[in-house]
Design a protein around this motif. Structure first.
Motif, PDB file in Angstrom:
ATOM      1  N   TYR A 143       0.821  -1.208   0.000  1.00 47.38           N
ATOM      2  CA  TYR A 143       0.000   0.000   0.000  1.00 47.38           C
ATOM      3  C   TYR A 143       0.861   1.267   0.000  1.00 47.38           C
ATOM      4  CZ  TYR A 143       1.366  -0.623   4.820  1.00 47.38           C
ATOM      5  OH  TYR A 143       2.116  -0.824   5.946  1.00 47.38           O
ATOM      6  N   LEU A 144       2.080   1.174   0.461  1.00 53.49           N
ATOM      7  CA  LEU A 144       2.948   2.327   0.668  1.00 53.49           C
ATOM      8  C   LEU A 144       3.720   2.663  -0.604  1.00 53.49           C
ATOM      9  CD1 LEU A 144       3.649   4.123   3.111  1.00 53.49           C
ATOM     10  CD2 LEU A 144       5.496   2.544   3.633  1.00 53.49           C
ATOM     11  N   LYS A 145       3.807   3.950  -0.933  1.00 49.56           N
ATOM     12  CA  LYS A 145       4.557   4.405  -2.104  1.00 49.56           C
ATOM     13  C   LYS A 145       5.839   5.130  -1.715  1.00 49.56           C
ATOM     14  CE  LYS A 145       1.410   2.951  -4.878  1.00 49.56           C
ATOM     15  NZ  LYS A 145       1.588   1.629  -5.415  1.00 49.56           N
ATOM     16  N   CYS A 146       5.783   5.925  -0.639  1.00 47.62           N
ATOM     17  CA  CYS A 146       6.922   6.738  -0.223  1.00 47.62           C
ATOM     18  C   CYS A 146       7.125   6.612   1.281  1.00 47.62           C
ATOM     19  CB  CYS A 146       6.670   8.202  -0.596  1.00 47.62           C
ATOM     20  SG  CYS A 146       7.961   9.318  -0.004  1.00 47.62           S
ATOM     21  N   LEU A 147       8.365   6.359   1.685  1.00 44.04           N
ATOM     22  CA  LEU A 147       8.714   6.277   3.101  1.00 44.04           C
ATOM     23  C   LEU A 147      10.014   7.040   3.306  1.00 44.04           C
ATOM     24  CD1 LEU A 147       8.185   5.133   5.929  1.00 44.04           C
ATOM     25  CD2 LEU A 147       9.409   3.069   5.232  1.00 44.04           C
ATOM     26  N   ASP A 148       9.949   8.107   4.085  1.00 43.37           N
ATOM     27  CA  ASP A 148      11.120   8.959   4.325  1.00 43.37           C
ATOM     28  C   ASP A 148      11.539   8.817   5.778  1.00 43.37           C
ATOM     29  OD1 ASP A 148      13.060  10.891   4.559  1.00 43.37           O
ATOM     30  OD2 ASP A 148      11.922  12.435   3.503  1.00 43.37           O
ATOM     31  N   LEU A 149      12.675   8.166   5.987  1.00 39.20           N
ATOM     32  CA  LEU A 149      13.206   7.917   7.331  1.00 39.20           C
ATOM     33  C   LEU A 149      14.563   8.582   7.547  1.00 39.20           C
ATOM     34  CD1 LEU A 149      12.248   4.155   7.478  1.00 39.20           C
ATOM     35  CD2 LEU A 149      11.120   6.037   8.663  1.00 39.20           C
ATOM     36  N   ARG A 150      14.890   9.576   6.727  1.00 35.92           N
ATOM     37  CA  ARG A 150      16.166  10.276   6.908  1.00 35.92           C
ATOM     38  C   ARG A 150      16.210  10.910   8.296  1.00 35.92           C
ATOM     39  NH1 ARG A 150      15.857  14.590   2.673  1.00 35.92           N
ATOM     40  NH2 ARG A 150      13.662  14.301   3.144  1.00 35.92           N
ATOM     41  N   LEU A 151      17.394  10.942   8.866  1.00 34.98           N
ATOM     42  CA  LEU A 151      17.631  11.545  10.179  1.00 34.98           C
ATOM     43  C   LEU A 151      16.778  10.915  11.281  1.00 34.98           C
ATOM     44  CD1 LEU A 151      17.942  15.294   9.113  1.00 34.98           C
ATOM     45  CD2 LEU A 151      19.797  13.668   9.530  1.00 34.98           C
ATOM     46  N   THR A 152      16.583   9.595  11.183  1.00 30.49           N
ATOM     47  CA  THR A 152      16.000   8.823  12.280  1.00 30.49           C
ATOM     48  C   THR A 152      17.095   7.889  12.782  1.00 30.49           C
ATOM     49  OG1 THR A 152      15.195   7.031  10.853  1.00 30.49           O
ATOM     50  CG2 THR A 152      13.676   8.879  11.255  1.00 30.49           C
ATOM     51  N   SER A 153      16.797   7.091  13.773  1.00 25.66           N
ATOM     52  CA  SER A 153      17.790   6.173  14.338  1.00 25.66           C
ATOM     53  C   SER A 153      17.484   4.723  14.001  1.00 25.66           C
ATOM     54  CB  SER A 153      17.855   6.361  15.854  1.00 25.66           C
ATOM     55  OG  SER A 153      18.270   7.676  16.164  1.00 25.66           O
ATOM     56  N   ILE A 154      16.772   4.472  12.906  1.00 27.40           N
ATOM     57  CA  ILE A 154      16.498   3.086  12.552  1.00 27.40           C
ATOM     58  C   ILE A 154      17.782   2.407  12.099  1.00 27.40           C
ATOM     59  CG2 ILE A 154      14.097   3.572  11.909  1.00 27.40           C
ATOM     60  CD1 ILE A 154      15.151   2.889   8.973  1.00 27.40           C
ATOM     61  N   SER A 155      17.812   1.102  12.246  1.00 26.96           N
ATOM     62  CA  SER A 155      18.982   0.326  11.860  1.00 26.96           C
ATOM     63  C   SER A 155      18.524  -1.114  11.631  1.00 26.96           C
ATOM     64  CB  SER A 155      20.047   0.388  12.957  1.00 26.96           C
ATOM     65  OG  SER A 155      19.524  -0.124  14.166  1.00 26.96           O
ATOM     66  N   GLY A 156      19.459  -1.973  11.299  1.00 20.98           N
ATOM     67  CA  GLY A 156      19.133  -3.386  11.106  1.00 20.98           C
ATOM     68  C   GLY A 156      18.848  -3.704   9.649  1.00 20.98           C
TER      69      GLY A 156
END
Length: 105
Positions: free
Chosen positions: A56-69
């Protein structure tokens, strides 16, 4: 009840620069109608991207977050995926993109 329906039917969500904190898994999982999600510049968002359907998702912006893995391959099918530069090397991203391309053939 009405609030739940509103959240469930959201198409675009821009929460950039809101000093949010929490695991990315709890943010992404319940939003099944969402098309565009902008979470950039929320360094308190952490964890790994959940291995869920994101068709369902087209765009996901995670810049400048702390996600990893590890990034599940379905995320590389999005029209636009923006990740924190510090968390992923070019080699890691190239390996994942190659896997996603192979899985599509």
């Amino acid at each position: 009840f009405q609030f739940y329906l509103l959240v469930y039917s959201l198409l675009n969500l821009n929460l950039a620069k809101n000093k949010l904190e929490g695991k990315i898994e709890t943010i992404l999982t319940p939003l099944k109608a969402l098309r565009n999600m902008y979470l950039f510049d929320n360094v308190g968002i952490y964890g790994s991207l959940p291995d869920i359907s994101v068709s369902y998702l087209k765009c996901l912006d995670l810049r400048l977050t702390s996600i990893s893995g590890e990034i599940p391959s379905q995320y590389f099918q999005l029209d636009s995926l923006m990740l924190p530069a510090k968390a992923y090397s070019a080699d890691e991203l190239n390996a994942n993109i190659t896997k996603a391309d192979i899985n599509n053939d």
